[in-house]
Motif scaffolding. Structure first.
Motif: not given
Length: 314
Positions: A57-58, A49-51, A43-47, A82-83
């Motif tokens: 959103p992811v 805003g988890c989007e 989950a590189p989207e964690l960098h 993570a959201t």
């Protein structure tokens, strides 16, 4: 869709439009605490805003059977950004099930409840804890019991793949059985399985009674499917994505993968995608015999860009 729906393809497909949310490949939780780099790998989207880059959103998905460890990893995911934390009770892979992960847990709704309770207790109240499951393992009789167990544990949303483990991915999808789960719980139920076209989407909603759907293989086969569904919700239409447009998506995907993988693995991922595209594009079907033999990225992309003769209907 382990091994294909990674961060680069999430970026690629969300940029096309129509997608509300995504979920990562599952992060396998066993005995030891995983380091942050594993979370960032999946989950590189964690960098961010988890989007994804276009703001979709992811959710971070976990898979495991130890409630304590799952709770610890849920808390760590949120600590890293993570959201939404999702729990995988749906994977039908033999290796995963052999190690007591994924769909095999549907034989034990009490354990599913314990796992979900542990994650819910470990994660801040404002962060949704959700789950994905099938209709059962040996047959489709466990959907309601497992859905109720997840709801009792605090899952706010349940995605139900409309088959059992034994059904695999063979048509049909049993959307009517998802309706029984939806009617038995107050948690939000999302239906998944065998949605390949806009018509499938509307029929699935009618049969299941669900307002929302999750699309996996259908979106890989037709990258603009979510966009066309969104247009149909507004009683509008958009042109179908052409094969040259799809090839440009694949090219961008390959470039992104080359920052993460060796070329031989990049070619393997492209072949995986192309195999699904055969169901949506005649060009992919006609190129497949040649493309499947190619090992390097540049020749593969050149193959996809070559003119494809049109096959006349008989």
């Amino acid at each position: 869709m382990e091994g294909l729906v990674d961060a680069p393809i999430r970026e690629t497909l969300t940029a096309v439009g129509g997608i509300d949310r995504c979920v990562t490949e599952f992060i396998r939780v066993t005995q030891g605490m995983l380091p942050p780099r594993i979370f960032y790998k999946y989950a590189p989207e964690l960098h961010n805003g988890c989007e994804t880059r276009v703001g979709v959103p992811v959710a971070v998905q976990l898979l495991g059977s130890d409630p304590v460890q799952m709770g610890r990893h849920g808390a760590k995911a949120v600590e890293l950004g993570a959201t939404q934390v999702d729990i995988n009770f749906g994977c039908p892979a033999k290796t995963v099930n052999k190690h007591k992960g994924g769909c095999v847990l549907m034989r034990e709704p009490e354990l599913m409840q314990q796992i979900t309770e542990a994650v819910r207790a470990a994660v801040p109240a404002h962060v949704p804890v959700t789950a994905k499951m099938r209709l059962g393992y040996d047959d489709r009789s466990m959907g309601v019991a497992c859905g109720q167990a997840l709801e009792a544990a605090g899952a706010s949303e349940i995605v139900v793949h409309a088959r059992s483990k034994v059904d695999g991915y063979k048509p049909p999808a049993y959307w009517e059985d998802v309706a029984r789960v939806r009617e038995a719980v107050d948690a939000h139920v999302i239906v998944n399985g065998e949605i390949w076209t806009v018509a499938d989407y509307w029929r699935c909603r009618e049969v299941s009674g669900c307002d929302d759907v999750m699309i996996g293989r259908g979106l890989i086969a037709r990258p603009d499917l979510a966009r066309r569904i969104r247009a149909s919700q507004r009683n509008e239409s958009v042109p179908d994505m052409t094969w040259p447009e799809v090839v440009r998506l694949v090219e961008g995907y390959a470039v992104a993968l080359q920052d993460r993988l060796e070329d031989r693995f990049v070619t393997g991922r492209i072949k995986q995608w192309l195999n699904y595209l055969r169901g949506g594009y005649g060009e992919a079907q006609r190129l497949w015999p040649e493309a499947r033999k190619i090992r390097d990225v540049a020749p593969m992309l050149a193959c996809l860009k070559q003119p494809v003769p049109v096959t006349e209907a008989a």
